[in-house]
Each structure stands twice: as C-alpha cells, then as structure tokens.
Design an enzyme around this catalytic site. Structure first.
Site, PDB file in Angstrom:
ATOM      1  N   ARG A  22      30.322  48.485  30.028  1.00  0.00           N
ATOM      2  CA  ARG A  22      28.857  48.384  29.985  1.00  0.00           C
ATOM      3  C   ARG A  22      28.180  49.648  30.500  1.00  0.00           C
ATOM      4  NH1 ARG A  22      30.735  43.202  31.087  1.00  0.00           N
ATOM      5  NH2 ARG A  22      30.877  43.704  33.292  1.00  0.00           N
ATOM      6  N   GLU A  76      40.347  41.846  43.102  1.00  0.00           N
ATOM      7  CA  GLU A  76      40.539  40.718  44.013  1.00  0.00           C
ATOM      8  C   GLU A  76      42.022  40.312  44.033  1.00  0.00           C
ATOM      9  OE1 GLU A  76      37.959  37.517  43.117  1.00  0.00           O
ATOM     10  OE2 GLU A  76      38.529  36.392  44.922  1.00  0.00           O
TER      11      GLU A  76
HETATM   12  P1  AMP Z   1      33.386  46.530  41.685  1.00  0.00           P
HETATM   13  O1  AMP Z   1      34.483  47.524  41.468  1.00  0.00           O
HETATM   14  O2  AMP Z   1      33.823  45.356  42.489  1.00  0.00           O
HETATM   15  O3  AMP Z   1      32.136  47.185  42.241  1.00  0.00           O
HETATM   16  O4  AMP Z   1      33.025  45.908  40.262  1.00  0.00           O
HETATM   17  C1  AMP Z   1      32.189  46.574  39.405  1.00  0.00           C
HETATM   18  C2  AMP Z   1      32.515  46.334  37.955  1.00  0.00           C
HETATM   19  O5  AMP Z   1      32.821  44.978  37.670  1.00  0.00           O
HETATM   20  C3  AMP Z   1      31.318  46.698  37.101  1.00  0.00           C
HETATM   21  O6  AMP Z   1      31.786  47.505  36.032  1.00  0.00           O
HETATM   22  C4  AMP Z   1      30.740  45.393  36.632  1.00  0.00           C
HETATM   23  O7  AMP Z   1      30.473  45.448  35.255  1.00  0.00           O
HETATM   24  C5  AMP Z   1      31.802  44.330  36.924  1.00  0.00           C
HETATM   25  N1  AMP Z   1      31.313  43.199  37.754  1.00  0.00           N
HETATM   26  C6  AMP Z   1      31.770  42.868  38.990  1.00  0.00           C
HETATM   27  N2  AMP Z   1      31.162  41.762  39.465  1.00  0.00           N
HETATM   28  C7  AMP Z   1      30.267  41.393  38.515  1.00  0.00           C
HETATM   29  C8  AMP Z   1      29.291  40.320  38.424  1.00  0.00           C
HETATM   30  N3  AMP Z   1      29.119  39.405  39.402  1.00  0.00           N
HETATM   31  N4  AMP Z   1      28.523  40.257  37.296  1.00  0.00           N
HETATM   32  C9  AMP Z   1      28.683  41.163  36.310  1.00  0.00           C
HETATM   33  N5  AMP Z   1      29.580  42.182  36.334  1.00  0.00           N
HETATM   34  C10 AMP Z   1      30.367  42.296  37.425  1.00  0.00           C
END
Ligand code: AMP
Length: 174
Positions: A59, A96
C-alpha cells in the site's frame, strides 16, 4: 488532518480476532480523500528537502508513487524477499509470529542522498525500521518517514526515535 478519518474503513477482527484493520482502500477510492492525503504528504516531503522516495510494498506504493510524480523525484520500491530482479540489499524484521524480509535494489540510493520513506500505516514500526536500515547501509540519509496512519497504542516511537516521522491520522486505541 484528522478530518481524513472519515475516509478510513475499520474492519474488526481482520486479519485475525482482536486486530482492527485500518483500511485505506476507502481513502484512495475517494478522489478528494486521496488528494488531501497526498497534498499533506507532499508538503512534508518538500519541507524535508527530499531527493528520493522509497515506498513499501504494497500500500506504500500508492502514496509513494504518486508523491514521486508530484515532486519529480525518483521512486524506489521496498519489496518482499525474492520479488526484485536485480542485486539487492535485504533486512529481516520481526513479526508477531516469526520474521519477514524486505529488499531494495542496491544501486538505487546514492551516498548522502536525502530519502523519504513512505508507507500507509505505522504499527510496531518494525517494517519502517528495516527499510531505514537498508537505506543507511547504502549510504543514504533518511530525511523523514511519511505515513497516513499511526497507531499510538503500539510502541513504534522507540524503534523509530532516530527519525523524523510525519503522519496524518492517529488512532489511540483499537
Ligand atoms: P509494523 O511493521 O508493525 O509497523 O506494520 C506496518 C505494516 O503492516 C504496514 O505496511 C501496514 O500496511 C500493515 N499493518 C499493520 N497493522 C495494521 C493494521 N492494524 N491495519 C492496517 N494495516 C496494518
């Protein structure tokens, strides 16, 4: 910019129970919403004197690609392992459960270049941290991080504390 919240769809229990998915497909479906988000990101990118854009699969490509065109800058894709055809650098990051890996073509960032990293949403910050590390390994300078949404109840600030982070919308709780 909190007015952009009206364009974000909340999908409870996706992709698994207990997680609320913040869906930007409803934002990009609305030309006024997409434009308002890009206008704000463009202003930030100009302030940071951005020279190149790195956008994160998948995205992040939408926002980063459109921004690169508006700014007349080169656009670099950060992709999941094995997708880029050329020689790459790669970084593993924690999910996770388990790990994942992102890659950049290794001839895309020049030493000292000011690179803006773009994604749709910041959750734990692990994805962005991995991409920032690769840019730095190539000698680039991360001039900023731009995202549409940040989840303030997750501990991304610690991971990204070295960087200037700009977001348009905050969610404080699930
Ligand atoms: P992080 O590495 O945990 O910051 O996760 C970020 C990536 O995961 C981004 O590219 C988001 O598109 C996706 N993502 C993680 N959590 C969500 C959520 N609750 N809603 C939508 N996209 C998420």
């Amino acid at each position: 910019m909190e007015s952009l919240k009206k364009y974000i769809r909340h999908v409870p229990d996706h992709p698994k129970p207990g997680i609320t998915f913040y869906d930007i497909t409803t934002l990009i479906l609305d030309p006024a919403g997409f434009k308002a988000a890009l206008d704000a990101m463009e202003g930030y990118a100009r302030e940071r004197q951005t020279q190149k854009i790195v956008c994160i699969e998948s995205r992040g490509f939408l926002f980063g690609g459109a921004l690169a065109d508006r700014l007349g800058l080169g656009c670099i894709l950060a992709r999941k392992a094995g997708k880029l055809p050329g020689k790459t650098v790669s970084e593993e990051y924690a999910l996770e459960y388990g790990t994942d890996r992102l890659e950049l073509h290794d001839d895309t960032v020049q030493p000292g270049e000011r690179v803006l990293v773009v994604d749709d949403l910041i959750a734990t910050g692990g994805t962005l941290q991995a991409v920032c590390r690769m840019i730095e390994r190539l000698g680039g300078l991360v001039c900023g991080i731009a995202a549409v949404i940040e989840l303030s109840y997750l501990p991304w600030r610690e991971k990204l504390k070295e960087y200037d982070v700009h977001h348009l919308i905050t969610y404080d709780s699930e």
